[in-house]
Each structure stands twice: as structure tokens, then as C-alpha cells.
Scaffold this motif. Sequence first.
Motif, PDB file in Angstrom:
ATOM      1  N   LYS A 216       0.829  -1.209   0.000  1.00 38.22           N
ATOM      2  CA  LYS A 216       0.000   0.000   0.000  1.00 38.22           C
ATOM      3  C   LYS A 216       0.862   1.257   0.000  1.00 38.22           C
TER       4      LYS A 216
ATOM      5  N   SER B 231      -3.862   3.669  -0.882  1.00 40.62           N
ATOM      6  CA  SER B 231      -4.294   2.816  -1.988  1.00 40.62           C
ATOM      7  C   SER B 231      -3.358   1.625  -2.096  1.00 40.62           C
ATOM      8  N   LYS B 232      -3.808   0.610  -2.819  1.00 33.72           N
ATOM      9  CA  LYS B 232      -2.985  -0.572  -3.056  1.00 33.72           C
ATOM     10  C   LYS B 232      -2.248  -0.421  -4.375  1.00 33.72           C
TER      11      LYS B 232
ATOM     12  N   GLU C 234      -3.969  -2.185  -7.263  1.00 34.83           N
ATOM     13  CA  GLU C 234      -5.174  -1.700  -7.942  1.00 34.83           C
ATOM     14  C   GLU C 234      -4.822  -1.490  -9.409  1.00 34.83           C
ATOM     15  N   SER C 235      -5.694  -1.920 -10.293  1.00 37.37           N
ATOM     16  CA  SER C 235      -5.358  -1.905 -11.721  1.00 37.37           C
ATOM     17  C   SER C 235      -4.927  -0.518 -12.199  1.00 37.37           C
ATOM     18  N   TYR C 236      -5.565   0.543 -11.715  1.00 33.82           N
ATOM     19  CA  TYR C 236      -5.211   1.901 -12.146  1.00 33.82           C
ATOM     20  C   TYR C 236      -3.741   2.189 -11.858  1.00 33.82           C
TER      21      TYR C 236
END
Length: 157
Positions: free
Chosen positions: A113, A126-127, A130-132
Motif C-alpha cells: 500500500k 491505496s494498493k 489496484e489496476s489503475y
Amino acid sequence: MLKKLTALLAGLVLLLTFQAGSVFADSKMDGIIDELIGTPYQSGGTSTRGFDCSGFTTYVFDKMGVDLSRTSGSQAKMGKKIAKSDLSAGDLVFFNTNGKSISHVGIYVGDGKFAHSSSSKGVTISKLSESYYETRYVTARRVMDTTTFEKYADEAE
């Protein structure tokens, strides 16, 4: 009755373990970041009234006695390049969100993260998976020396 008591005790031990892990093992850097979660995004922002991504990283690192350049692009040239597989808490992570060059920066906080100032959510966690962010990840840099890491980012206090 014994099974219920055992299950209750096991649950209590798990609860206390997770509570201790999230409260007592936090680093000083985590405390600085935690106080900023929810601060709104502001283009060009460098204060608790609002941050852009590099304003956020500059602010956090200033609290730890580390001077950073002002923009994500210039921060990406500081310190030592780190492989994604070797990330440690306090490393800067960089992304290409505009399709041209490095345009976003965050602070790796561990467990896959990172903390950053998102234009849609403000300061958040956020991770990397995450695809973004995964598709826009560019590089990471280590800008803290060992002494600063041990004082602010290491969880062993």
C-alpha cells in the motif's frame, strides 16, 4: 461448553493481536500520515488546507527532516532507485498518470500500500495492485538514509 470457550478465547487473542499490531507497531511516519488522511486535494497545495501529490510527500518528509524537490518528476530523480520487489516503508513510488511522464507520487507504507493525495479522494491509502496504479507504476526511490528510516519509518521502536 469447552469448545465455545476455546473459540471465544481464540477470537479474543486474534482481536488483541490485530489491535496491538495496528496501534502499537505504527511508526512515527505512519502517525504523520494518519493525521493527514482525508485532507482534500488541491492543485499546487502544500499544506493541511489541501495537498497535491508532491505537496503531500514534501510535507510528510519535511516533518521527518528530509528535504524533497517540489514536483513528482524532480522527486523521481532523488535518492536511490529501488526495485518494486524491494520496497520498504518510506520509499517514494511514482506513476505516469498523464500518458507522458511521471506525474504522480506517493509514499510506500508497507503491505503493498501507499499513501498519496488523490485528485478524487484527497489524502488516502491505496494498493499498488489496484489496476489503475499497477498499469501506471514507473519506479520507486529511497530518499531516507538508514538513521532517518530507523527514527521515523521502522516499526521496531
